[in-house]
Design a protein around this motif. Structure first.
Motif, PDB file in Angstrom:
ATOM      1  N   THR A   7       0.802  -1.210   0.000  1.00 53.69           N
ATOM      2  CA  THR A   7       0.000   0.000   0.000  1.00 53.69           C
ATOM      3  C   THR A   7       0.841   1.268   0.000  1.00 53.69           C
ATOM      4  O   THR A   7       0.331   2.350   0.261  1.00 53.69           O
ATOM      5  N   ALA A  29      -1.107  -8.184  -7.829  1.00 57.31           N
ATOM      6  CA  ALA A  29      -1.557  -7.012  -7.089  1.00 57.31           C
ATOM      7  C   ALA A  29      -2.670  -6.326  -7.856  1.00 57.31           C
ATOM      8  O   ALA A  29      -2.856  -6.549  -9.061  1.00 57.31           O
ATOM      9  N   TYR A  37      -2.202  -2.917  -3.919  1.00 60.67           N
ATOM     10  CA  TYR A  37      -2.654  -3.832  -2.879  1.00 60.67           C
ATOM     11  C   TYR A  37      -2.271  -5.246  -3.301  1.00 60.67           C
ATOM     12  O   TYR A  37      -2.771  -5.741  -4.312  1.00 60.67           O
ATOM     13  N   ASP A  38      -1.394  -5.877  -2.553  1.00 59.85           N
ATOM     14  CA  ASP A  38      -1.024  -7.242  -2.880  1.00 59.85           C
ATOM     15  C   ASP A  38      -2.214  -8.167  -2.677  1.00 59.85           C
ATOM     16  O   ASP A  38      -2.998  -8.014  -1.740  1.00 59.85           O
ATOM     17  N   THR A 125      -9.542 -10.053   2.259  1.00 66.34           N
ATOM     18  CA  THR A 125      -9.953  -9.040   1.285  1.00 66.34           C
ATOM     19  C   THR A 125     -11.281  -8.373   1.610  1.00 66.34           C
ATOM     20  O   THR A 125     -11.721  -7.501   0.869  1.00 66.34           O
ATOM     21  N   ARG A 128     -11.460  -4.489   1.756  1.00 65.11           N
ATOM     22  CA  ARG A 128     -11.191  -3.887   0.447  1.00 65.11           C
ATOM     23  C   ARG A 128     -12.400  -4.046  -0.475  1.00 65.11           C
ATOM     24  O   ARG A 128     -12.794  -3.116  -1.178  1.00 65.11           O
ATOM     25  N   GLU A 132     -13.086  -0.013  -0.541  1.00 65.38           N
ATOM     26  CA  GLU A 132     -12.403   0.552  -1.709  1.00 65.38           C
ATOM     27  C   GLU A 132     -13.038   0.121  -3.027  1.00 65.38           C
ATOM     28  O   GLU A 132     -13.287   0.945  -3.911  1.00 65.38           O
TER      29      GLU A 132
END
Length: 211
Positions: A7, A29, A37-38, A125, A128, A132
């Protein structure tokens, strides 16, 4: 090589798709808002089962139709306007996506908003996908967004309204059959999507009972 923390921002600004293309081959990513973001090294077995069940049903329905379904890894570039690919700051790899406009597809994947995106939730995850990506997909104009929870056997459905924002969330359980707004006529029996997970749980419970 890009710095290790997934990040971390570039010192002179945001990362772009041009930087994304220079990632090492063994690094997966996503790029959201110019920040990397990996991704998890590989999905869980249950994640894969649910993904395959959903993708297979969608693929079978789409035979002979204009829309296409794709599964990760598959790059989706989401430009803010008409910027060149190398300047795009949002590149994601949804678990499942449906694209009905062939002009959005090229050898690099999809440029522009897919009609329907499905993300299968895992603990790594979840935030996210819910924060996001929810905002990104809404802003990009993804018409339909599903968040699938294998552990709880539920699906949360978000549909884009005329105000270009997602309306109230619709939650569906394994007892429901869901017809996606993107593909009218496709009836997805969630009980069949989650059936293997339920059977696995039952076998584990029986094993514990016999101890």
């Amino acid at each position: 090589m890009l710095s290790s923390p997934a990040t971390r921002h570039r010192e002179n600004g945001r990362f772009t798709y041009g930087d994304y293309l220079r990632l090492q081959d063994d690094r997966r990513a996503e790029l959201i808002g110019g920040m990397f973001y990996d991704m998890s090294p590989s999905p869980s077995t249950e994640h894969q089962r649910v993904s395959m069940e959903l993708a297979a049903r969608i693929h079978g329905f789409l035979s002979g139709r204009d829309c296409e379904v794709f599964t990760a890894p598959f790059d989706v570039r989401l430009p803010a306007a008409d910027e060149a690919d190398e300047e795009i700051v949002n590149v994601v790899q949804p678990d499942i996506l449906v694209v009905c406009n062939p002009e959005k597809l090229d050898e690099r994947g999809c440029r522009g908003a897919p009609d329907w995106i499905i993300e299968i939730i895992s603990p790594a995850t979840a935030s996210r996908d819910y924060i996001e990506k929810y905002e990104l997909y809404q802003q990009a104009g993804v018409r339909e967004y599903w968040l699938v929870h294998p552990d709880y056997r539920i699906v949360n459905v978000h549909l884009l309204g005329p105000d270009h924002r997602y309306g109230p969330q619709k939650s569906c359980s394994e007892k429901d059959t869901v017809e996606p707004a993107t593909l009218p006529g496709l009836m997805i029996d969630l009980g069949k999507v989650f059936v293997r997970h339920r059977a696995t749980e039952n076998s584990h419970d029986s094993a514990h009972d016999s101890d």
